[in-house]
Design an enzyme around this catalytic site. Structure first.
Site, short mmCIF file in Angstrom:
data_model
loop_
_atom_site.label_atom_id
_atom_site.label_comp_id
_atom_site.label_asym_id
_atom_site.label_seq_id
_atom_site.Cartn_x
_atom_site.Cartn_y
_atom_site.Cartn_z
N ARG A 129 -25.26 -15.77 3.82
CA ARG A 129 -24.14 -15.20 3.07
C ARG A 129 -24.22 -15.69 1.63
NH1 ARG A 129 -20.07 -12.12 3.84
NH2 ARG A 129 -20.21 -12.07 6.11
N ASP A 147 15.70 -7.99 -1.17
CA ASP A 147 14.75 -8.68 -2.05
C ASP A 147 13.35 -8.80 -1.46
OD1 ASP A 147 15.18 -10.49 -0.05
OD2 ASP A 147 15.82 -12.13 -1.35
N GLY A 148 13.14 -8.25 -0.27
CA GLY A 148 11.80 -8.26 0.32
C GLY A 148 11.61 -9.28 1.43
N GLU A 149 12.55 -10.22 1.55
CA GLU A 149 12.38 -11.23 2.60
C GLU A 149 12.53 -10.60 3.98
OE1 GLU A 149 15.13 -14.40 1.85
OE2 GLU A 149 14.07 -15.05 0.05
N LYS A 194 -29.26 -14.24 8.85
CA LYS A 194 -28.41 -13.80 7.74
C LYS A 194 -28.04 -14.98 6.85
CE LYS A 194 -23.88 -13.27 8.27
NZ LYS A 194 -22.67 -12.80 8.93
N ARG A 242 -11.43 -18.32 9.71
CA ARG A 242 -12.81 -18.49 9.25
C ARG A 242 -12.97 -19.64 8.27
NH1 ARG A 242 -14.98 -12.60 7.85
NH2 ARG A 242 -12.79 -12.14 7.50
N GLN A 243 -11.85 -20.18 7.77
CA GLN A 243 -11.95 -21.35 6.87
C GLN A 243 -11.53 -22.56 7.70
OE1 GLN A 243 -12.66 -20.99 3.31
NE2 GLN A 243 -12.76 -23.21 3.10
N HIS A 278 -13.51 -17.65 15.89
CA HIS A 278 -14.74 -17.68 15.08
C HIS A 278 -15.54 -18.96 15.37
CE1 HIS A 278 -17.43 -16.38 12.07
NE2 HIS A 278 -17.24 -17.46 11.35
C1 R5P Z 1 -19.81 -14.25 10.49
O1 R5P Z 1 -20.42 -15.25 10.77
C2 R5P Z 1 -19.25 -13.32 11.48
O2 R5P Z 1 -19.78 -13.50 12.75
C3 R5P Z 1 -19.43 -11.88 11.04
O3 R5P Z 1 -20.82 -11.58 11.06
C4 R5P Z 1 -18.88 -11.68 9.67
O4 R5P Z 1 -17.57 -12.11 9.60
C5 R5P Z 1 -18.97 -10.22 9.28
O5 R5P Z 1 -18.53 -10.08 7.96
P1 R5P Z 1 -18.89 -8.81 7.10
O6 R5P Z 1 -18.55 -7.60 7.90
O7 R5P Z 1 -18.05 -8.95 5.87
O8 R5P Z 1 -20.36 -8.89 6.78
#
Ligand code: R5P
Length: 307
Positions: free
Chosen positions: A200, A45-47, A198, A103-104, A137
């Site tokens: 985002r 079943d995938g487990e 940068k 990252r979260q 991170h």
């Molecule tokens: C973000 O703060 C990280 O240091 C990287 O710059 C980021 O995760 C890179 O993401 P992407 O390649 O999607 O731009």
């Protein structure tokens, strides 16, 4: 001879999850350690089914990154920790070369899951007694644990690569978050460094500008003219950050642009897009297995585990 014999008695057994097999083998070779065999398969079943087939010592090491497929690799890691505990391991040292979900680490919008906290809690509650990762991170991720945690750095091996493969380079951070990274590498190589700015816009869209530096005076982008430029970052995911930075560097006369980074998350065709933007070499480490994992962190991890 005596020392070697003693070390062999206390040295640990190492288990590699399916996401980190090459790295596990390299770490084991550095340590002169034994790899504990495991069986991983799926029920109809995938487990997932996991069986640890080798002998178990009181102290065990597991190496498993939780990159894509994140949920699958995470469940495998948790199964391995739990099984080791059931089999009597007292000290379970978890090496997570790349911390998927890291990252979260906070709520950016109300109501979001702090996934890094959930994953940390799962690892610790399941039975890890020590947590080791590389270039987290955010170092604050360690605060989610109450067991000993260690955030190792791949910078020495990255700096070594740059030293061997470039001539009088300039190190560039694609955003302010990479400032510590760029400064440390530039200090080791005794060369100049600058960083870009940068913003985002969305998970797969970023805007990059030339703005103020640490002292709030405008950076002198003309420093890259005619130079071998090395962009450094912790993660490349979609490649958007690096592509934007490369465009700016090329526009300002960089002779070549290489990219050195730690975690090759590399979503979809990120590698092709980065080469398409004019990057000469893409050099990642083996915290995640990828086509560009040219630099190994095995030595860094092994040296730490030996302590
Ligand atoms: C973000 O703060 C990280 O240091 C990287 O710059 C980021 O995760 C890179 O993401 P992407 O390649 O999607 O731009």
């Amino acid at each position: 001879m005596m020392i070697k014999f003693y070390l062999k008695l206390v040295i640990l057994l190492i288990i590699g999850g399916s996401a980190s097999q090459n790295l596990t083998a390299k770490i084991a070779a550095e340590l002169g350690d034994e790899i504990c065999p495991i069986e991983i398969k799926r029920f109809p079943d995938g487990e997932k089914y996991i069986r640890i087939k080798g002998k178990i010592e009181e102290e065990m090491i597991i190496v498993q990154s939780t990159g894509y497929p994140q949920d699958e690799n995470l469940i495998e890691l948790l199964f391995l920790i739990s099984t080791l505990k059931d089999l009597g391991a007292k000290k379970i040292r978890v090496v997570l070369p790349y911390f998927g979900y890291g990252r979260q680490e906070k709520c950016f919008k109300e109501g979001e899951t702090i996934s890094a906290k959930v994953v940390s809690n799962l690892i610790e509650k399941t039975g890890a007694t020590e947590f080791i990762s590389l270039n987290l991170h955010e170092d604050s991720l360690r605060d989610f644990f109450s067991i000993p945690t260690h955030n190792l750095s791949a910078i020495p091996v990255i700096a070594e690569y740059i030293k061997k493969n470039t001539k009088n380079p300039i190190i560039v951070g694609p955003d302010k978050g990479a400032l510590d990274f760029t400064t440390e590498i530039a200090n080791i190589l005794k060369c100049e460094s600058i960083y870009l700015s940068k913003v985002r816009i969305s998970p797969d869209k970023v805007e990059t500008k030339i703005v103020a530096n640490v002292n709030d005076s405008k950076i002198d982008i003309s420093m890259v003219e005619g130079k071998e430029v090395v962009l450094v970052d912790d993660i490349i995911s979609t490649g958007g950050t690096i592509i934007n930075a490369t465009k700016i560097l090329k526009e300002h006369g960089a002779k070549s642009v290489d990219v050195c980074f730690v975690h090759p998350v590399l979503v979809n065709d990120a590698v092709l897009k980065i080469y398409g933007a004019g990057v000469r070499n893409i050099i990642g480490t083996d915290t995640l297995t990828s086509d560009v994992s040219h630099v190994s962190v095995a030595n860094i991890v092994a040296n730490f585990l030996k302590k």
